[in-house]
Write a protein that holds these residues in place. Sequence first.
Motif, short mmCIF file in Angstrom:
data_model
loop_
_atom_site.label_atom_id
_atom_site.label_comp_id
_atom_site.label_asym_id
_atom_site.label_seq_id
_atom_site.Cartn_x
_atom_site.Cartn_y
_atom_site.Cartn_z
N ARG A 141 0.86 -1.18 0.00
CA ARG A 141 0.00 0.00 0.00
C ARG A 141 0.90 1.23 0.00
NH1 ARG A 141 -5.29 -0.07 1.69
NH2 ARG A 141 -5.12 2.16 1.17
N PHE A 142 1.29 1.65 -1.19
CA PHE A 142 2.20 2.79 -1.29
C PHE A 142 1.50 4.10 -0.93
CE2 PHE A 142 4.38 -0.32 -3.96
CZ PHE A 142 5.68 -0.16 -3.55
N ASP A 143 0.17 4.13 -1.00
CA ASP A 143 -0.52 5.35 -0.61
C ASP A 143 -0.48 5.57 0.90
OD1 ASP A 143 -2.08 3.04 -0.38
OD2 ASP A 143 -3.95 4.18 -0.42
N GLN A 144 -0.14 4.51 1.65
CA GLN A 144 -0.04 4.63 3.11
C GLN A 144 1.42 4.73 3.58
OE1 GLN A 144 -2.83 4.89 5.00
NE2 GLN A 144 -3.98 4.77 3.08
N ALA A 145 2.36 4.72 2.64
CA ALA A 145 3.78 4.71 3.00
C ALA A 145 4.38 6.10 2.88
CB ALA A 145 4.53 3.73 2.10
N GLN A 146 5.03 6.54 3.94
CA GLN A 146 5.71 7.83 3.93
C GLN A 146 7.19 7.70 3.59
OE1 GLN A 146 4.95 9.94 7.58
NE2 GLN A 146 2.76 9.49 7.54
N ARG A 147 7.76 6.51 3.85
CA ARG A 147 9.15 6.26 3.50
C ARG A 147 9.25 4.91 2.80
NH1 ARG A 147 8.90 10.74 4.54
NH2 ARG A 147 10.19 12.02 5.91
N ILE A 148 9.99 4.86 1.70
CA ILE A 148 10.11 3.65 0.88
C ILE A 148 11.59 3.41 0.60
CG2 ILE A 148 9.46 2.52 -1.28
CD1 ILE A 148 7.18 4.71 -1.43
N LEU A 149 12.04 2.20 0.87
CA LEU A 149 13.39 1.77 0.52
C LEU A 149 13.28 0.65 -0.50
CD1 LEU A 149 16.46 1.60 0.76
CD2 LEU A 149 16.15 0.12 2.77
N SER A 150 13.72 0.91 -1.70
CA SER A 150 13.68 -0.09 -2.77
C SER A 150 15.09 -0.62 -3.01
CB SER A 150 13.13 0.52 -4.07
OG SER A 150 13.19 -0.40 -5.12
N LEU A 151 15.23 -1.93 -2.84
CA LEU A 151 16.52 -2.58 -3.08
C LEU A 151 16.49 -3.17 -4.48
CD1 LEU A 151 16.79 -4.36 0.40
CD2 LEU A 151 17.90 -2.22 -0.32
N ASP A 152 16.70 -2.30 -5.46
CA ASP A 152 16.76 -2.69 -6.87
C ASP A 152 15.42 -3.25 -7.36
OD1 ASP A 152 18.16 -2.63 -9.19
OD2 ASP A 152 19.25 -4.50 -8.88
N ASN A 153 14.33 -2.65 -6.91
CA ASN A 153 13.00 -3.06 -7.35
C ASN A 153 12.36 -1.91 -8.12
OD1 ASN A 153 10.21 -3.71 -7.56
ND2 ASN A 153 10.40 -5.09 -5.82
N ASP A 154 12.16 -2.12 -9.41
CA ASP A 154 11.54 -1.11 -10.27
C ASP A 154 10.02 -1.24 -10.17
OD1 ASP A 154 11.16 0.88 -12.15
OD2 ASP A 154 11.70 -0.38 -13.88
N PHE A 155 9.49 -0.95 -8.98
CA PHE A 155 8.08 -1.26 -8.70
C PHE A 155 7.11 -0.37 -9.46
CE2 PHE A 155 9.38 1.82 -5.48
CZ PHE A 155 8.34 2.72 -5.47
N LEU A 156 7.58 0.75 -10.00
CA LEU A 156 6.68 1.63 -10.76
C LEU A 156 6.51 1.18 -12.20
CD1 LEU A 156 7.80 5.13 -9.46
CD2 LEU A 156 5.83 3.77 -8.76
N ALA A 157 7.28 0.17 -12.63
CA ALA A 157 7.21 -0.23 -14.03
C ALA A 157 7.21 -1.73 -14.25
CB ALA A 157 8.38 0.40 -14.82
N CYS A 158 7.82 -2.51 -13.37
CA CYS A 158 8.09 -3.91 -13.68
C CYS A 158 7.52 -4.92 -12.70
CB CYS A 158 9.61 -4.12 -13.80
SG CYS A 158 10.36 -3.21 -15.16
N LEU A 159 6.53 -4.56 -11.93
CA LEU A 159 5.90 -5.52 -11.02
C LEU A 159 4.48 -5.82 -11.49
CD1 LEU A 159 6.66 -4.59 -7.30
CD2 LEU A 159 7.59 -6.47 -8.63
N PRO A 160 3.95 -7.00 -11.17
CA PRO A 160 2.50 -7.18 -11.31
C PRO A 160 1.80 -6.14 -10.44
CG PRO A 160 3.58 -9.28 -10.94
CD PRO A 160 4.62 -8.24 -10.71
N GLY A 161 0.88 -5.41 -11.00
CA GLY A 161 0.22 -4.35 -10.24
C GLY A 161 0.95 -3.02 -10.27
#
Length: 316
Positions: free
Chosen positions: A22-42
């Motif tokens: 739930r990224f709309d509820q997250a104030q801080r995000i740490l992505s370890l090489d995850n292109d979640f805005l383009a390459c994930l289901p959803g």
Amino acid sequence: NRDNGRAGAVMAFGEPVNINYRFDQAQRILSLDNDFLACLPGSLRYARDYAAGRRVSEEKKEMNRLYMLETTPTNTGAIADHRWTVRGAELEAFAHEVARRIGNLGTSLQQPSQSTGVQPQFVDAVARDLQQHRGSSIVLAGDHQPPIVHALAHAMNDALGNVGKTVFYTAPLEVNSVDQRASLQDLVSDLDAGRVELLLILGGNPAYNTPVDLKLDFDRLKKARMRVHLSQYKDETSELSYWHIPEAHFLESWSDTRSYDGTVSIVQPLILPLHDGKTAHEVLAVFSEQFDRKPYDIIREYWQRSNQQTANSRQQ
């Protein structure tokens, strides 16, 4: 494939899981090489939720913040507030260091010998920022990262109190969740040993795109006495098969599907099959007693039975 994520979940929980954020509820995000805005289901939903966290208003004065470590440029990294480019081994070391600072996590695991690739003061800043936003942060790892990085991400989310608030775990989407590479290795071993009488390939083009060390080429496929390929295209696998069955397009087929968050939907066709193509349901029905059933009947009967079983279990 997503075998590394599955293996990381098994390391953390003892069983595979499906993960929703739930990224709309997250104030801080740490992505370890995850292109979640383009390459994930959803990713479309995730991009919208992430964008919602960037909007400020009279009631909401603060935007979310994204930390991104990546081994190659991505769309997500391009818009991150803080981005570091590191080597693969350095990324694992960074995950260990952040986990250690958050909750003394991962200390019993073998520590990588590489440096983090990021200056210590920045590692401290990331860990401190995540700790200050317990229950409103997310740590996630890319599919191609090793299982230990995924396991550390799970441990950090748990230590930060994110589970049930910004990170949710459900049952795997697959009916029978397995290590896909290991499953392919089993098939290759059976083929090489001459134990395969009939090989039925539903979609895909494995003669072209299987890993080179597990290649389903002619020398290996010919060991199956009968080879049947269901596909929308006549490709390399079709050329090596005795039978090529034209596959119906999903817009002309009754079916069912499961979305990235586990929600099940019925697929209703827009038109009748134009060229008498067959669905996977029809092909598999050949091996049952009701070999002449149509996809509509198969889908309807399955979900009628499933809904009845659910209703009975609730009454009990």
